[in-house]
Design a protein around this motif. Structure first.
Motif, PDB file in Angstrom:
ATOM      1  N   GLY A 207      38.451  49.504  44.023  1.00  0.00           N
ATOM      2  CA  GLY A 207      37.529  48.734  43.184  1.00  0.00           C
ATOM      3  C   GLY A 207      38.316  47.959  42.147  1.00  0.00           C
ATOM      4  N   VAL A 208      39.395  48.572  41.630  1.00  0.00           N
ATOM      5  CA  VAL A 208      40.168  47.905  40.572  1.00  0.00           C
ATOM      6  C   VAL A 208      40.967  46.710  41.121  1.00  0.00           C
ATOM      7  N   PRO A 209      41.831  46.900  42.132  1.00  0.00           N
ATOM      8  CA  PRO A 209      42.579  45.724  42.615  1.00  0.00           C
ATOM      9  C   PRO A 209      41.643  44.642  43.157  1.00  0.00           C
ATOM     10  N   GLU A 210      40.583  45.082  43.844  1.00  0.00           N
ATOM     11  CA  GLU A 210      39.673  44.111  44.476  1.00  0.00           C
ATOM     12  C   GLU A 210      38.965  43.262  43.413  1.00  0.00           C
ATOM     13  N   PHE A 211      38.507  43.904  42.320  1.00  0.00           N
ATOM     14  CA  PHE A 211      37.790  43.136  41.302  1.00  0.00           C
ATOM     15  C   PHE A 211      38.721  42.493  40.279  1.00  0.00           C
ATOM     16  N   THR A 212      39.978  42.979  40.196  1.00  0.00           N
ATOM     17  CA  THR A 212      40.935  42.300  39.319  1.00  0.00           C
ATOM     18  C   THR A 212      41.138  40.877  39.829  1.00  0.00           C
ATOM     19  N   ARG A 213      41.267  40.748  41.148  1.00  0.00           N
ATOM     20  CA  ARG A 213      41.417  39.405  41.755  1.00  0.00           C
ATOM     21  C   ARG A 213      40.216  38.530  41.406  1.00  0.00           C
ATOM     22  N   TYR A 214      39.038  39.135  41.526  1.00  0.00           N
ATOM     23  CA  TYR A 214      37.800  38.386  41.269  1.00  0.00           C
ATOM     24  C   TYR A 214      37.714  37.936  39.808  1.00  0.00           C
ATOM     25  N   PHE A 215      37.983  38.850  38.873  1.00  0.00           N
ATOM     26  CA  PHE A 215      37.815  38.504  37.447  1.00  0.00           C
ATOM     27  C   PHE A 215      38.899  37.544  36.951  1.00  0.00           C
ATOM     28  N   LYS A 216      40.047  37.544  37.625  1.00  0.00           N
ATOM     29  CA  LYS A 216      41.083  36.585  37.247  1.00  0.00           C
ATOM     30  C   LYS A 216      40.545  35.170  37.459  1.00  0.00           C
ATOM     31  N   LYS A 217      39.842  35.013  38.568  1.00  0.00           N
ATOM     32  CA  LYS A 217      39.306  33.702  38.904  1.00  0.00           C
ATOM     33  C   LYS A 217      38.014  33.404  38.142  1.00  0.00           C
ATOM     34  N   TYR A 218      37.219  34.435  37.981  1.00  0.00           N
ATOM     35  CA  TYR A 218      35.903  34.233  37.361  1.00  0.00           C
ATOM     36  C   TYR A 218      35.680  35.191  36.187  1.00  0.00           C
ATOM     37  N   PRO A 219      36.440  35.025  35.093  1.00  0.00           N
ATOM     38  CA  PRO A 219      36.176  35.898  33.942  1.00  0.00           C
ATOM     39  C   PRO A 219      34.753  35.664  33.443  1.00  0.00           C
ATOM     40  N   GLN A 220      34.113  36.730  32.959  1.00  0.00           N
ATOM     41  CA  GLN A 220      32.698  36.612  32.624  1.00  0.00           C
ATOM     42  C   GLN A 220      32.452  35.626  31.485  1.00  0.00           C
ATOM     43  N   SER A 221      33.464  35.453  30.613  1.00  0.00           N
ATOM     44  CA  SER A 221      33.273  34.572  29.464  1.00  0.00           C
ATOM     45  C   SER A 221      33.196  33.097  29.891  1.00  0.00           C
ATOM     46  N   LYS A 222      33.750  32.816  31.089  1.00  0.00           N
ATOM     47  CA  LYS A 222      33.747  31.406  31.500  1.00  0.00           C
ATOM     48  C   LYS A 222      32.707  31.158  32.578  1.00  0.00           C
ATOM     49  N   ARG A 223      31.546  31.640  32.352  1.00  0.00           N
ATOM     50  CA  ARG A 223      30.501  31.477  33.356  1.00  0.00           C
ATOM     51  C   ARG A 223      30.069  30.016  33.401  1.00  0.00           C
ATOM     52  N   ASP A 224      30.225  29.475  34.594  1.00  0.00           N
ATOM     53  CA  ASP A 224      29.933  28.050  34.760  1.00  0.00           C
ATOM     54  C   ASP A 224      28.964  27.928  35.937  1.00  0.00           C
ATOM     55  N   GLU A 225      27.784  27.390  35.653  1.00  0.00           N
ATOM     56  CA  GLU A 225      26.731  27.333  36.685  1.00  0.00           C
ATOM     57  C   GLU A 225      27.204  26.585  37.935  1.00  0.00           C
ATOM     58  N   ASP A 226      28.151  25.627  37.755  1.00  0.00           N
ATOM     59  CA  ASP A 226      28.582  24.795  38.887  1.00  0.00           C
ATOM     60  C   ASP A 226      29.300  25.590  39.980  1.00  0.00           C
ATOM     61  N   ASP A 227      29.981  26.662  39.576  1.00  0.00           N
ATOM     62  CA  ASP A 227      30.766  27.371  40.596  1.00  0.00           C
ATOM     63  C   ASP A 227      30.049  28.626  41.104  1.00  0.00           C
ATOM     64  N   ASP A 228      28.714  28.673  40.941  1.00  0.00           N
ATOM     65  CA  ASP A 228      27.983  29.879  41.318  1.00  0.00           C
ATOM     66  C   ASP A 228      28.127  30.263  42.785  1.00  0.00           C
ATOM     67  N   ARG A 229      28.162  29.217  43.668  1.00  0.00           N
ATOM     68  CA  ARG A 229      28.261  29.526  45.107  1.00  0.00           C
ATOM     69  C   ARG A 229      29.599  30.184  45.434  1.00  0.00           C
ATOM     70  N   GLU A 230      30.682  29.600  44.882  1.00  0.00           N
ATOM     71  CA  GLU A 230      32.023  30.161  45.140  1.00  0.00           C
ATOM     72  C   GLU A 230      32.161  31.544  44.499  1.00  0.00           C
ATOM     73  N   ARG A 231      31.598  31.647  43.313  1.00  0.00           N
ATOM     74  CA  ARG A 231      31.647  32.941  42.608  1.00  0.00           C
ATOM     75  C   ARG A 231      30.963  34.031  43.454  1.00  0.00           C
ATOM     76  N   ARG A 232      29.825  33.677  43.997  1.00  0.00           N
ATOM     77  CA  ARG A 232      29.066  34.617  44.833  1.00  0.00           C
ATOM     78  C   ARG A 232      29.898  35.025  46.070  1.00  0.00           C
ATOM     79  N   ALA A 233      30.554  34.025  46.682  1.00  0.00           N
ATOM     80  CA  ALA A 233      31.372  34.297  47.878  1.00  0.00           C
ATOM     81  C   ALA A 233      32.542  35.209  47.504  1.00  0.00           C
ATOM     82  N   ALA A 234      33.158  34.963  46.337  1.00  0.00           N
ATOM     83  CA  ALA A 234      34.293  35.790  45.910  1.00  0.00           C
ATOM     84  C   ALA A 234      33.822  37.220  45.622  1.00  0.00           C
TER      85      ALA A 234
END
Ligand code: ATP
Length: 315
Positions: A207-234
């Protein structure tokens, strides 16, 4: 030097019940079923990740109210910032816990999936740094044990366990695993200036390595509605990786259990496949009319275990 009196009668070894098996196979449940029937058992955790404080949902630690008052040792007790605990550390610390339990005239039960820790703990002959599960290391696997052990191996066919583990990851996510991991892995939430704050002991938890990759790309503070589809896929990719890695872990653990059995350990196998098949079916619409999973578990796993444990305690 005074030699003191040496008795010709060797000291009887302490009894130790060991519950082993793959992740998700029902070890904790069986340990509680036995500890409530035989109220003198105390449980010692042998899952190398659950030793640490933190990530309680992600590492699947039994919550306090569900422990039913049964004493649990080495469960969430270590500070993850203190670094990795080795099998030799476990042998020393868990050995002391066993002595404490037997001195209080209770019986220890070792429960968890880390076979390297179980081996280190119960082997009579133990060489620190030597990995008994490496191919070709036959000589270092000790069939002689330092306790009088009874081994229960809860086994579930891999096909059924795979289905169950996938469902379990979804349930863990529903219970707050994502939020817990955001707290842990999101670079925006880390203390970058304090190396001592790195919780090393938990960094390998699935869970840690898998979500570390995810949060590096999509930290919660930088929530941007435009990248929602990619975020969901990640996000879905991270979840898929967690499910795959959990199944890989289960397969490796079963391989190690078989290796211990091949090395002469007398493991009593309990087949929980039918019970888990019923668990997996309970969420689908066609589950009506099937026997309740808890009845099957009771009949096929708990009943035979109780008989084995009774005989072991009477020996
Ligand atoms: P190894 O030598 O491969 O570490 P082991 O028998 O000592 O094997 P396992 O219990 O098989 O220990 O754990 C191996 C790995 O599986 C851990 O390093 C961790 O990545 C993962 N793991 C084990 N238990 C958990 C858990 N409760 N939660 C999350 N991940 C876990």
């Amino acid at each position: 030097m005074a030699t003191g009196h040496t008795s010709a009668v060797p000291r009887r070894k302490d009894k130790l019940l060991v519950i082993m098996g793959a992740t998700g196979a029902g070890k904790s449940r069986l340990s509680l079923d036995l500890a409530t029937r035989f109220p003198f058992f105390e449980i010692i955790n042998s899952d190398k990740i659950q030793l640490y404080r933190g990530l309680d949902i992600t590492t699947n630690k039994l919550p306090l109210p569900e422990r039913l008052g049964v004493p649990h040792h080495l469960l969430g007790e270590l500070d993850p910032r203190d670094g990795d605990f080795t099998p030799a550390d476990f042998r020393a610390v868990a050995g002391q816990v066993v002595s404490g339990i037997t001195n209080r005239r209770k019986v220890p039960m070792l429960v968890g999936g880390s076979n390297s820790f179980i081996h280190a703990m119960v082997a009579d002959r133990f060489e620190p740094g030597c990995n008994v599960f490496e191919p070709g290391s036959d000589a270092s696997l000790s069939a002689e044990l330092r306790y009088n052990c009874c081994f229960l191996w809860v086994d579930v066919s891999m096909a059924v366990l795979t289905e169950y583990l996938s469902k379990r990851v979804d349930e863990m996510l529903d219970s707050g695993m994502f939020e817990e991991l955001a707290e842990f892995c999101d670079p925006d939430r880390q203390d970058k200036h304090d190396p001592a704050a790195v919780p090393t002991g938990l960094r390998k938890a699935i869970g840690v390595p898998e979500f570390t990759r995810y949060f590096k790309k999509y930290p919660q503070s930088k929530r941007d509605e435009d990248d929602d589809r990619e975020r969901r896929a990640a996000y879905e990719e991270a979840v898929r990786a967690i499910k795959d890695n959990t199944c890989q872990l289960a397969k490796r653990q079963i391989g190690k259990v078989l290796r211990l059995r091949g090395g002469g350990w007398d493991l009593r196998r309990l087949d929980a496949t039918d019970a888990f098949r019923a668990v997996v079916a309970t969420t689908s619409s066609d589950s009506d009319g099937g026997e309740r999973w808890s009845d099957i578990w009771e009949r096929q796993v708990v009943g035979p275990s109780v008989k084995i444990v009774k005989r072991f305690l009477e020996e």
